[in-house]
Design a protein around this motif. Structure first.
Motif, mmCIF file in Angstrom:
data_model
loop_
_atom_site.group_PDB
_atom_site.id
_atom_site.type_symbol
_atom_site.label_atom_id
_atom_site.label_comp_id
_atom_site.label_asym_id
_atom_site.label_seq_id
_atom_site.Cartn_x
_atom_site.Cartn_y
_atom_site.Cartn_z
ATOM 1 N N CYS A 152 9.998 -3.474 -2.750
ATOM 2 C CA CYS A 152 9.489 -4.641 -3.488
ATOM 3 C C CYS A 152 8.764 -4.220 -4.762
ATOM 4 O O CYS A 152 7.783 -4.858 -5.171
ATOM 5 C CB CYS A 152 8.539 -5.436 -2.600
ATOM 6 N N ARG A 153 9.243 -3.162 -5.408
ATOM 7 C CA ARG A 153 8.498 -2.632 -6.546
ATOM 8 C C ARG A 153 8.860 -3.303 -7.869
ATOM 9 O O ARG A 153 8.099 -3.203 -8.841
ATOM 10 C CB ARG A 153 8.728 -1.118 -6.649
ATOM 11 N N THR A 154 10.012 -3.965 -7.952
ATOM 12 C CA THR A 154 10.442 -4.628 -9.175
ATOM 13 C C THR A 154 11.134 -5.941 -8.819
ATOM 14 O O THR A 154 11.473 -6.194 -7.656
ATOM 15 C CB THR A 154 11.436 -3.753 -9.983
ATOM 16 N N TYR A 160 12.619 -8.170 -3.898
ATOM 17 C CA TYR A 160 11.997 -8.771 -5.080
ATOM 18 C C TYR A 160 10.648 -8.090 -5.322
ATOM 19 O O TYR A 160 10.344 -7.039 -4.771
ATOM 20 C CB TYR A 160 11.856 -10.293 -4.932
ATOM 21 N N LEU A 161 9.832 -8.621 -6.190
ATOM 22 C CA LEU A 161 8.565 -8.011 -6.577
ATOM 23 C C LEU A 161 7.429 -8.545 -5.707
ATOM 24 O O LEU A 161 7.252 -9.749 -5.565
ATOM 25 C CB LEU A 161 8.264 -8.306 -8.042
ATOM 26 N N ASP A 162 6.675 -7.601 -5.134
ATOM 27 C CA ASP A 162 5.469 -7.950 -4.393
ATOM 28 C C ASP A 162 4.339 -7.095 -4.956
ATOM 29 O O ASP A 162 4.447 -5.866 -4.988
ATOM 30 C CB ASP A 162 5.659 -7.666 -2.897
ATOM 31 N N GLU A 163 3.277 -7.738 -5.384
ATOM 32 C CA GLU A 163 2.191 -7.021 -6.052
ATOM 33 C C GLU A 163 1.490 -6.015 -5.144
ATOM 34 O O GLU A 163 0.801 -5.113 -5.622
ATOM 35 C CB GLU A 163 1.174 -8.019 -6.619
ATOM 36 N N ARG A 164 1.667 -6.129 -3.846
ATOM 37 C CA ARG A 164 1.045 -5.188 -2.916
ATOM 38 C C ARG A 164 1.799 -3.865 -2.837
ATOM 39 O O ARG A 164 1.257 -2.863 -2.370
ATOM 40 C CB ARG A 164 0.992 -5.799 -1.512
ATOM 41 N N GLY A 167 0.458 -0.376 -4.414
ATOM 42 C CA GLY A 167 -0.694 0.174 -3.720
ATOM 43 C C GLY A 167 -0.330 0.766 -2.367
ATOM 44 O O GLY A 167 -0.835 1.833 -1.984
ATOM 45 N N VAL A 168 0.537 0.087 -1.634
ATOM 46 C CA VAL A 168 0.957 0.588 -0.326
ATOM 47 C C VAL A 168 1.722 1.889 -0.483
ATOM 48 O O VAL A 168 1.485 2.867 0.244
ATOM 49 C CB VAL A 168 1.795 -0.475 0.410
ATOM 50 N N ASP A 169 2.640 1.943 -1.438
ATOM 51 C CA ASP A 169 3.401 3.180 -1.640
ATOM 52 C C ASP A 169 2.496 4.332 -2.073
ATOM 53 O O ASP A 169 2.716 5.488 -1.684
ATOM 54 C CB ASP A 169 4.510 2.960 -2.670
ATOM 55 N N SER A 170 1.483 4.045 -2.858
ATOM 56 C CA SER A 170 0.540 5.094 -3.265
ATOM 57 C C SER A 170 -0.190 5.652 -2.050
ATOM 58 O O SER A 170 -0.390 6.878 -1.941
ATOM 59 C CB SER A 170 -0.470 4.544 -4.270
ATOM 60 N N ARG A 171 -0.583 4.781 -1.127
ATOM 61 C CA ARG A 171 -1.254 5.248 0.092
ATOM 62 C C ARG A 171 -0.305 6.057 0.958
ATOM 63 O O ARG A 171 -0.694 7.076 1.549
ATOM 64 C CB ARG A 171 -1.803 4.056 0.880
ATOM 65 N N ILE A 172 0.943 5.613 1.060
ATOM 66 C CA ILE A 172 1.931 6.363 1.837
ATOM 67 C C ILE A 172 2.118 7.757 1.250
ATOM 68 O O ILE A 172 2.110 8.762 1.972
ATOM 69 C CB ILE A 172 3.271 5.613 1.868
ATOM 70 N N ALA A 194 7.258 -4.966 7.639
ATOM 71 C CA ALA A 194 8.393 -5.890 7.617
ATOM 72 C C ALA A 194 8.381 -6.729 6.341
ATOM 73 O O ALA A 194 9.433 -6.946 5.716
ATOM 74 C CB ALA A 194 8.364 -6.786 8.844
ATOM 75 N N GLU A 195 7.212 -7.192 5.936
ATOM 76 C CA GLU A 195 7.117 -8.014 4.733
ATOM 77 C C GLU A 195 7.535 -7.237 3.488
ATOM 78 O O GLU A 195 8.175 -7.793 2.580
ATOM 79 C CB GLU A 195 5.686 -8.519 4.576
#
Length: 240
Positions: A152-154, A160-164, A167-172, A194-195
């Motif tokens: 969901c990065r773009t 699609y795009l999710d603003e979260r 940040g989640v990928d950076s933590r991963i 899942a989201e």
């Protein structure tokens, strides 16, 4: 004992025949996968488990077959020595892992473990490590852990795009770099995964639990690749 682990993304596009003209776009990811898997093989495992998400949770024995025919390519892969009489049972994530191991020249014993997207059974270390040792009696085990981050990065991403997602990928990425010492992977919520269409949650949790039981906080983690081609978070890491 879990002697080393490689974490790799699992898009079928990693296979050049599947990617066709777009293959060069993932050359850096393939090279990082080669390096991570090379570190696992250099540790001298007696057995390599390929771990990935799929619709039919369970163990796949040596010789299990996967195929890229659903992606338009007449190419089959196997866990270890080919069993051409075997039915196609490997989920795409495991098939990509089998292809990577064959590319690396691994000819030793290989097994697969397919986990469900919402599987939390291996978040506890005891259950996780029975996978690697108790069922096989092997003393030195390597993991090849297949999974993607958010999709969901773009706006053109599959989810699609999710603003979260950033940040989640950076933590991963940080948790993969630091052997999940902060416990982020171990606690990553199935609903959030899942989201954001994360396919690596359950495989990463299995790795985190197994590593923690065998090594605690000891070891070296390296993040070899982090990018989001096609709007999907891809990571390659090496734990030794």
């Amino acid at each position: 004992m879990l002697v080393a682990a490689a974490v790799c993304p699992c898009p079928p596009l990693l296979v050049p025949e599947v990617a066709a003209g777009a293959a060069p776009e993932l050359d850096a990811a393939r090279e990082a996968c080669d390096e991570a898997i090379g570190a696992v093989l250099a540790a001298g495992p007696d057995l390599v488990w390929v771990i990935g998400q799929g619709p039919r949770p369970g163990v796949h024995r040596p010789g299990a077959r996967g195929s890229f025919r659903p992606f338009g390519v007449d190419l089959d892969v196997y866990l270890g020595a080919p069993d051409e009489s075997a039915d196609v049972t490997l989920a795409p994530s495991l098939a990509v892992g089998a292809w990577l191991l064959t590319r690396a020249g691994w000819t030793g014993e290989t097994r697969g473990h397919e986990v469900a997207p919402d599987d939390s059974a291996f978040a506890g270390a005891d259950g996780a490590w029975r996978l690697g040792e108790g069922r096989t009696g092997k003393e030195r085990v390597g993991f090849l852990v297949m999974g993607d981050g958010t999709a969901c990065r773009t706006v053109k991403a599959p989810g699609y795009l999710d603003e979260r997602a950033d940040g989640v990928d950076s933590r991963i990425a940080e948790s993969l770099r630091t052997l999940d010492r902060d416990g982020y992977l171990a606690q990553l919520d199935a609903g959030l995964a899942a989201e954001l269409k994360i396919s690596g949650r359950a495989p990463w949790q299995l790795l985190s639990a197994a590593w923690s039981q065998d090594h605690g906080d000891d070891g070296t983690g390296r993040l070899l690749y982090e990018d989001a081609p096609y709007g999907v978070g891809y990571f390659v890491a090496s734990w030794t």
